[in-house]
Design a protein around this motif. Structure first.
Motif, PDB file in Angstrom:
ATOM      1  N   ALA A  59      -9.799  72.780  40.576  1.00 29.72           N
ATOM      2  CA  ALA A  59      -8.892  73.027  41.696  1.00 29.72           C
ATOM      3  C   ALA A  59      -9.124  74.405  42.301  1.00 29.72           C
ATOM      4  N   ALA A  60      -9.359  75.397  41.441  1.00 22.58           N
ATOM      5  CA  ALA A  60      -9.621  76.745  41.942  1.00 22.58           C
ATOM      6  C   ALA A  60     -10.915  76.794  42.756  1.00 22.58           C
ATOM      7  N   THR A  78     -12.311  74.248  44.356  1.00 21.24           N
ATOM      8  CA  THR A  78     -12.087  73.514  45.605  1.00 21.24           C
ATOM      9  C   THR A  78     -11.342  74.376  46.615  1.00 21.24           C
ATOM     10  N   TRP A  79     -10.313  75.068  46.145  1.00 18.82           N
ATOM     11  CA  TRP A  79      -9.547  75.947  47.029  1.00 18.82           C
ATOM     12  C   TRP A  79     -10.444  77.044  47.591  1.00 18.82           C
ATOM     13  N   ALA A  80     -11.244  77.666  46.731  1.00 28.20           N
ATOM     14  CA  ALA A  80     -12.129  78.738  47.193  1.00 28.20           C
ATOM     15  C   ALA A  80     -13.151  78.213  48.199  1.00 28.20           C
ATOM     16  N   ASN A 125     -12.816  75.597  50.213  1.00 22.04           N
ATOM     17  CA  ASN A 125     -12.130  75.307  51.471  1.00 22.04           C
ATOM     18  C   ASN A 125     -11.845  76.576  52.258  1.00 22.04           C
ATOM     19  N   GLN A 126     -11.427  77.621  51.542  1.00 21.65           N
ATOM     20  CA  GLN A 126     -11.161  78.883  52.233  1.00 21.65           C
ATOM     21  C   GLN A 126     -12.426  79.428  52.878  1.00 21.65           C
ATOM     22  N   ASN A 136      -5.379  74.359  58.527  1.00 22.24           N
ATOM     23  CA  ASN A 136      -4.973  75.757  58.655  1.00 22.24           C
ATOM     24  C   ASN A 136      -4.470  76.080  60.055  1.00 22.24           C
TER      25      ASN A 136
END
Length: 351
Positions: free
Chosen positions: A118-119, A121-123, A125-126, A231
């Motif tokens: 999850a971390a 994936t979040w990174a 996407n950012q 976003n």
């Protein structure tokens, strides 16, 4: 009688000389509390068990003579496991405890893996959002735009074509973040997730339907697509116009090509789903057919101009901006239909 007197070498008489009772004398120690020590010869006075052989019973009941280390204890068949806190099952021969320990370890590893995934994936996407913003900002530098609704964008077409020669127009909605070049590919898939640099891009580029006649505003309906990113970037302000108050705040839409400048005004916004083939109707047999089509859309509109019916009566072509609407899931679509402003009319005061 002689037995009540001290005999030579016998210390039992010492307490008597001090005025004490030899049977109740406290065996005190330096620094200790006398009340915690039992009188000599009277263990019952301290609350001790009546049995003389009573002693501390360890939790792990193993004969003292066989205590030869942790490993020896586990191999010894005579070892009796009575430790109620051995929850891990490391010292137990019970297969259920061992299975429980394995399951616990596997669940822990799975949890850590999911958190790490999850971390990541979040990174990722950012990073993709930042990369999309970078591309859009670089493209925006090729046009001089103003929030003044009366001022159209001034576009450097030569610079834009040097980056990507499939550019056909420029779209701006003053007062919003909608300010993008418009491209047209060989199909409607290319610019969904491909940047002008021909690399993967989360938001792709704003593009015109591949079946429309370039550079746009030629067919009865020119359809332009743009992503509604989570976003808030790209075409999110268009989806927000489903709210009537937000819709009323927008008076002008600019579509500029290398040959012409089109000043338009919002007519209506309606919502549908991706399976609505009629939403992609680009050409019409006559102007009356186009106007009938627009009248049907007006009946389905989420937001509209108060004079929409009059504007439809004078329309000969429209520009429609399409994006995702997440009100009905990922398959929802929001379409903003815009009509050209009649010559000599100020769209800000035409209400």
């Amino acid at each position: 009688m002689a037995a009540h007197f001290k005999q030579p070498g016998d210390d039992r008489g010492a307490p008597a000389r001090l005025g004490g009772n030899p049977r109740t004398h406290l065996n005190t120690r330096r620094g200790g509390d006398e009340s915690y020590h039992a009188p000599e010869g009277n263990p019952h006075a301290a609350g001790l068990p009546h049995r003389r052989d009573a002693a501390y019973i360890p939790v792990v009941s193993e004969p003292p003579a066989r205590r030869r280390g942790h490993n020896r204890r586990r191999r010894d068949r005579s070892f009796v496991e009575t430790d109620p806190y051995d929850l891990s099952g490391r010292r137990s021969r019970d297969p259920r405890k061992r299975v429980g320990r394995v399951i616990s370890v596997l669940l822990f590893v799975a949890g850590v893996t999911l958190i790490a995934a999850a971390a990541l994936t979040w990174a990722r996407n950012q990073w993709q959002y930042r990369e999309q913003d970078r591309i859009n900002e670089e493209l925006a530098s090729h046009a001089d735009v103003s929030d003044n609704a009366a001022t159209p964008p001034q576009v450097d077409w030569e610079a834009l074509k040097a980056v990507n020669d499939e550019v056909v127009g420029w779209l701006q909605i003053p007062g919003t973040t909608v300010n993008f070049p418009v491209y047209q590919g060989p199909d409607n898939e290319k610019y969904l997730n491909t940047s002008v640099e021909d690399s993967y891009s989360l938001g792709g580029q704003v593009f015109m339907d591949y079946e429309n006649t370039p550079p746009g505003m030629v067919d009865g309906q020119t359809l332009v697509y743009g992503h509604h990113l989570r976003n808030g970037a790209m075409f999110k302000p268009i989806a927000d116009l489903a709210d009537q108050e937000a819709f009323d705040a927008v008076s002008t839409v600019w579509y500029v090509t290398e040959e012409a400048t089109y000043e338009l005004e919002p007519l209506l916004l309606y919502e549908t789903d991706a399976d609505d083939a009629d939403a992609r109707r680009l050409t019409f047999g006559s102007v009356e057919e186009l106007r009938s089509y627009l009248t049907d859309l007006l009946a389905r509109a989420e937001a509209r101009r108060p004079d929409a019916a009059e504007l439809i009566a004078g329309a000969s072509n429209v520009l429609t901006l399409c994006t995702c609407s997440y009100e009905s899931g990922d398959t929802g679509r929001a379409l903003l239909v815009c009509v050209p402003v009649p010559a000599g009319t100020d769209p800000a005061t035409s209400d």
